[in-house]
Motif scaffolding. Sequence first.
Motif, PDB file in Angstrom:
ATOM      1  N   LYS A 163       3.541  -8.151 -10.919  1.00 50.60           N
ATOM      2  CA  LYS A 163       3.308  -7.870 -12.347  1.00 50.60           C
ATOM      3  C   LYS A 163       2.745  -9.079 -13.098  1.00 50.60           C
ATOM      4  O   LYS A 163       2.091  -8.940 -14.119  1.00 50.60           O
ATOM      5  CB  LYS A 163       4.609  -7.396 -12.997  1.00 50.60           C
ATOM      6  N   TYR A 218      -3.782  -4.157 -21.003  1.00 47.72           N
ATOM      7  CA  TYR A 218      -3.540  -5.498 -21.558  1.00 47.72           C
ATOM      8  C   TYR A 218      -4.715  -6.427 -21.253  1.00 47.72           C
ATOM      9  O   TYR A 218      -5.218  -7.142 -22.122  1.00 47.72           O
ATOM     10  CB  TYR A 218      -2.229  -6.050 -20.961  1.00 47.72           C
ATOM     11  N   MET A 221       4.959  -2.273  -8.463  1.00 50.87           N
ATOM     12  CA  MET A 221       5.086  -1.918  -9.880  1.00 50.87           C
ATOM     13  C   MET A 221       4.991  -0.397  -9.995  1.00 50.87           C
ATOM     14  O   MET A 221       4.601   0.276  -9.029  1.00 50.87           O
ATOM     15  CB  MET A 221       3.999  -2.602 -10.716  1.00 50.87           C
ATOM     16  N   THR A 222       5.329   0.098 -11.177  1.00 49.39           N
ATOM     17  CA  THR A 222       5.215   1.542 -11.388  1.00 49.39           C
ATOM     18  C   THR A 222       3.774   1.870 -11.798  1.00 49.39           C
ATOM     19  O   THR A 222       2.993   0.969 -12.153  1.00 49.39           O
ATOM     20  CB  THR A 222       6.162   2.016 -12.511  1.00 49.39           C
ATOM     21  N   ASP A 254      -0.531  -0.122 -17.918  1.00 49.52           N
ATOM     22  CA  ASP A 254      -0.348  -1.017 -19.073  1.00 49.52           C
ATOM     23  C   ASP A 254      -0.976  -2.388 -18.810  1.00 49.52           C
ATOM     24  O   ASP A 254      -1.545  -3.007 -19.706  1.00 49.52           O
ATOM     25  CB  ASP A 254       1.145  -1.198 -19.386  1.00 49.52           C
ATOM     26  N   GLY A 255      -0.857  -2.858 -17.565  1.00 49.76           N
ATOM     27  CA  GLY A 255      -1.435  -4.162 -17.218  1.00 49.76           C
ATOM     28  C   GLY A 255      -2.951  -4.149 -17.340  1.00 49.76           C
ATOM     29  O   GLY A 255      -3.574  -5.106 -17.831  1.00 49.76           O
ATOM     30  N   LYS A 298       2.939   3.317 -14.511  1.00 51.47           N
ATOM     31  CA  LYS A 298       2.835   2.969 -15.932  1.00 51.47           C
ATOM     32  C   LYS A 298       2.599   1.463 -16.091  1.00 51.47           C
ATOM     33  O   LYS A 298       1.789   1.030 -16.929  1.00 51.47           O
ATOM     34  CB  LYS A 298       4.130   3.416 -16.633  1.00 51.47           C
ATOM     35  N   GLU A 299       3.302   0.668 -15.294  1.00 45.24           N
ATOM     36  CA  GLU A 299       3.118  -0.789 -15.409  1.00 45.24           C
ATOM     37  C   GLU A 299       1.692  -1.190 -15.023  1.00 45.24           C
ATOM     38  O   GLU A 299       1.104  -2.081 -15.621  1.00 45.24           O
ATOM     39  CB  GLU A 299       4.150  -1.516 -14.528  1.00 45.24           C
ATOM     40  N   LEU A 300       1.144  -0.513 -14.031  1.00 48.62           N
ATOM     41  CA  LEU A 300      -0.240  -0.817 -13.628  1.00 48.62           C
ATOM     42  C   LEU A 300      -1.218  -0.391 -14.737  1.00 48.62           C
ATOM     43  O   LEU A 300      -2.142  -1.143 -15.091  1.00 48.62           O
ATOM     44  CB  LEU A 300      -0.552  -0.117 -12.293  1.00 48.62           C
TER      45      LEU A 300
END
Length: 329
Positions: free
Chosen positions: A214, A286, A275-276, A282-283, A278-280
């Motif tokens: 992450k 970002y 990572m999930t 969101d990353g 969603k985390e991917l």
Amino acid sequence: MPEEAKQYADSVVVGHAYKTFPQALMDWKRGELKEYYEDTNPCFGGIPLPRRDLLNKSGYISINTTQAVFGCPCKCEFCVISATKSGYHHRPIPEIIEEIKAMKSKLIFFLDPSPIEDVAYIKELYRQLIPLKINWMGLSTSKIVDDEELLSLVHQSGCAGLLIGFESVSEKSLSRMNKTFNSLEKHYRLVKELHKRKIAIMGCFVFGSDADEKSLFKETVDFCLKTGIDLPRFTVYTPFPTTALFNKLKAEGRLLTTDWSKYNCQNVVFQPKNMTVKELEDGLEYAWKECYKIKNIIKRLLSARTRFLWMIIANLGYRFYSQDHAKYK
Ligand code: SF4
């Protein structure tokens, strides 16, 4: 995936189509259209000059595009070009020079995905571009930085910008992707050498390989800001069918969809490892938003000091895209 395409078409032309597509049209005119066409021994000499005068100029960023080199011999895990196994070919240099002269433009775009693998050929092409006094943009791999003469010829021949697949700032991820000719040390050296020659860089990065953590999103943004990548681009690691990556993820049961319309490098179509989903997502969001904040555009371009006006326009275009990134998925 010619068989799948065939479900929706009378005829499918597979692979390089310079000879086979005209053949298909002639067969169709005679009422003898075949189901499949494939040129198993493509030859790139004698390709007719395209009738660019027929194109609606306002529909394109530029109609002055050409291609000298086809395919790539490298074996990056995710790459569709190597997966097509269509070989590595180039056109005769005099024909490319003739085509460029006929364009009567001072800015040419080369679409070659991997032009510098045959170093002797490409050096000769760049040598023959010098007297034309044009500017050109194209692609390259990071290998270019290991050849001083090649760098010099790229510069002398009028290169104004290169798209480079940095892919990752993580050594572990580069190794996982089988892109071992890239390294973080080389990334820094490459940016420095290209900027020294006023060559702008569109830097491409992918997120989501099995080695990615992450923390990589921020590390990548920091790299872009620190080095002054003129035009950073971020994508999700995408397992296109027939690639080594696709076969691996399929075998592991990690594909989330085979709706190919989602395979556009901005959607997560497989279960990431560290990572999930969603985390991917969101990353990715970002990275786009952070790099294209006005203050960060200025920071990057002041550090790059290449083609300021061109790059401001391109950055504002990408800023527009990054602000509403989800809309383009
Ligand atoms: S990513 Fe670039 S270097 Fe790697 S196989 Fe594809 S075209 Fe070649």
